[in-house]
Design an enzyme around this catalytic site. Structure first.
Site, short mmCIF file in Angstrom:
data_model
loop_
_atom_site.label_atom_id
_atom_site.label_comp_id
_atom_site.label_asym_id
_atom_site.label_seq_id
_atom_site.Cartn_x
_atom_site.Cartn_y
_atom_site.Cartn_z
N SER A 78 0.83 -1.20 0.00
CA SER A 78 0.00 0.00 0.00
C SER A 78 0.86 1.24 0.00
CB SER A 78 -0.88 0.01 1.25
OG SER A 78 -0.07 0.21 2.39
N LYS A 79 0.21 2.39 -0.14
CA LYS A 79 0.95 3.65 -0.15
C LYS A 79 1.74 3.83 1.14
CE LYS A 79 -1.65 6.47 -3.37
NZ LYS A 79 -2.82 7.31 -3.48
N ARG A 80 1.14 3.42 2.23
CA ARG A 80 1.79 3.53 3.53
C ARG A 80 3.13 2.80 3.56
NH1 ARG A 80 -0.18 6.87 5.88
NH2 ARG A 80 -2.26 7.23 6.72
N LYS A 81 3.16 1.65 2.91
CA LYS A 81 4.37 0.83 2.95
C LYS A 81 5.22 1.02 1.71
CE LYS A 81 2.30 -2.69 5.86
NZ LYS A 81 2.13 -4.12 6.11
N GLY A 82 5.33 2.24 1.27
CA GLY A 82 6.11 2.50 0.07
C GLY A 82 5.18 2.66 -1.11
#
Length: 482
Positions: free
Chosen positions: A252-256
């Site tokens: 996801s965006k959170r994880k890269g």
RNA sequence: GCCCCCAUCGUCUAGAGGCCUAGGACAGCGGGUUUUCAGUCCGUCAGCAGGGGUUCGAAUCCCCUUGGGGGUGCCA
């Protein structure tokens, strides 16, 4: 038989790397087999439709280097390739099943279904439609439909027995029919569900192999049942493992970054992403890591797809990208670097000094891992440093440094301005001053770029002109003390 | 909860019962090199999830456990 495969995205957002990988594998397989690769837009969800997503999707696929033989923009024998423009086809097929008795109308309200689900959850029962309308008298069903009562159409799935299908990466997968409920084929709004549209289109478009994400495995037995209800032969299924975030878990965006567009903005080259994605969940069986598109096509095979889900290792992507950067010509990188410099507000400077752009790229491309990095670590080609790396100052800006530089300045005013002459000037200066090379080199780099690293110093000085270098040294003398 | 899938270094992977003392790549670590390293070269650490079988022999086949993932929508 000609292989026909498709990538069938739903244009609801950006192109996720997982989707890109599915598209890529389909493309590789089609190219390897001399078959056809189609692009079909599955826009049957009215509530989530997004016009710009479609545009971005097509742009990103092209950027990655994928092309399709049939689909949006180019058409083909099965136009249109947008499901929202094929509604009649699905309606006809739904009616066909209805008349065969293989499907039925369901008049249950969503309130009733919500309530049902809630009760099942409460009692820890397996969720699913309770088949309330399954055995409704056909005349009553017809009457209510004719009266305009809202309803959906559901598949009358077998309640016993089992459904087995073969998956090319995992072998046979078996489901007990009683755990499968009667899936919705046609929604209240007259649009088909993914299941109906997908099966009808894959059949109509003569798709031979369905390569799609892992998350579709649980739907596959239902699709097989649908094929059977129509009396059609199902295609070969091949479910691709999902791509996980670096630490595991959903990407996801959170994880890269998670979208193709994000990687483009970071300065990943399309061939590097292509190469990297191809090697996620698949390998050629030997020790090659860097492979051209053609090599990938030549060695591709479905049999070598791994069943295991794979983590997206961004560090390795960057390493690979660095390799592509080294291999790339300066010219090929110019447009993208120019674009990024423009984004950083340097458009006018770039336009005024095209030769500087060439130097910037030439001097930095072999030591950068991403284009954005190349741009951001080379801003001193365009403007004076606004600060000096603190650690480097502490280490290299010694008490004697300012005087040394002051004595160097007159020579810089007169020396021939090329890397070789500059280097011999520095060599002889070191000699006459009786100091170490580093004592002159590092402060100069610091004054000129603000950074403790970068390309070879003399090439850098040559690239910046005499004026700039002298001025920056004077500025540094003022700002760093001396 | 129920159903399904998966399991080799931290990560991506090679491995089709003996070629395995498990190979490669990235990262890490250590060194060399260059005027610098966030460059480059060399070296090095590190793994078959656990337990049962089958077999003369298991990373490889079977079962169980554990762990991870997915599904369980009138989303796709």
């Amino acid at each position: 038989m000609t292989v026909r495969v498709r990538f069938a995205p739903s244009p609801t957002g950006y192109l996720h790397v997982g989707g890109a990988r599915s598209a890529l594998f389909n493309w590789l397989f089609a190219r390897k087999m001399g078959g056809k690769f189609l692009l079909r837009i599955e826009d049957t969800d009215q509530t989530r439709y997004n016009e710009s997503a479609l545009h971005d999707l097509i742009r990103d696929l092209k950027w990655l280097g994928l092309d399709w033989d049939e689909g949006p923009e180019i058409g083909g024998p099965h136009v249109p390739y947008y499901q929202s423009r094929r509604l009649e086809l699905y309606k006809r097929h739904s009616d066909l099943l209805l008349s065969k008795g293989a499907a039925y109308r369901c008049f249950c309200t969503s309130e009733r279904l919500d309530e049902l689900r809630r009760r099942q959850e409460e009692q820890k029962l397996p969720p699913g439609y309770d088949r309330h309308c399954r055995d409704m008298d056909v005349t009553e069903s017809d009457r209510r439909a004719a009266a305009g009562e809202h309803h959906v159409v559901r598949l009358k799935a077998p309640m016993s027995g089992r459904t087995v299908f073969r998956d090319l990466v995992r072998g046979d997968i078996e489901y007990q029919n009683h755990v499968l409920d009667d899936l919705v084929l046609l929604k209240t709004d007259g649009f088909p569900t993914y299941h109906l549209a997908n099966v009808v289109d894959d059949h109509e478009m003569e798709i031979t192999h369905v390569l799609r994400g892992d998350e579709w495995i649980p739907s596959t037995p239902r699709h097989v049942l649908l094929y059977e209800a129509f009396g059609w032969e199902p295609p070969v299924f091949c479910h691709l493992p999902v791509i996980l975030a670096p630490g595991g878990g959903k990407l996801s965006k959170r994880k890269g970054a998670a979208s193709v567009g994000d990687y483009r903005e970071k300065g990943i080259l399309p061939h590097a992403l292509f190469n990297f994605l191809a090697l996620l969940g698949w390998s050629p069986g030997d020790e090659r890591e860097k492979m051209t598109q053609q090599e990938l096509v030549d060695s591709f095979s479905l049999e070598r797809i791994m069943p295991k889900s794979a983590a997206f290792d961004e560090t390795k992507l960057e390493w690979l990208n660095g390799q592509y950067l080294i291999e790339s010509s300066v010219e090929a990188l110019l447009p993208e670097v120019r674009r990024m410099l423009e984004e950083r507000g340097l458009g006018a400077d770039v336009a005024a000094r095209p030769e500087m752009l060439e130097r910037h790229v030439r001097l930095l491309k072999d030591r950068s891992k991403r284009i954005a990095e190349l741009v951001d670590t080379g801003l001193y080609f365009w403007r004076d440093p606004d600060s000096y790396d603190e650690k480097a100052v502490a280490k290299h800006w010694q008490p004697q440094t300012p005087d040394l530089l002051r004595r160097l300045l007159p020579d810089l005013e007169t020396v021939a301005w090329d890397a070789a002459s500059l280097e011999s000037l520095y060599r002889s200066k070191v000699e006459t001053e009786g100091i170490k090379f580093a004592e002159l080199i590092h402060p100069t780099r610091l004054a000129v770029s603000g950074l403790p690293f970068g390309p070879g110093l003399f090439e850098l000085l040559e690239a910046l002109d005499r004026h700039t270098v002298v001025a920056r040294i004077q500025t540094a003398l003022g700002r760093l003390g001396g």
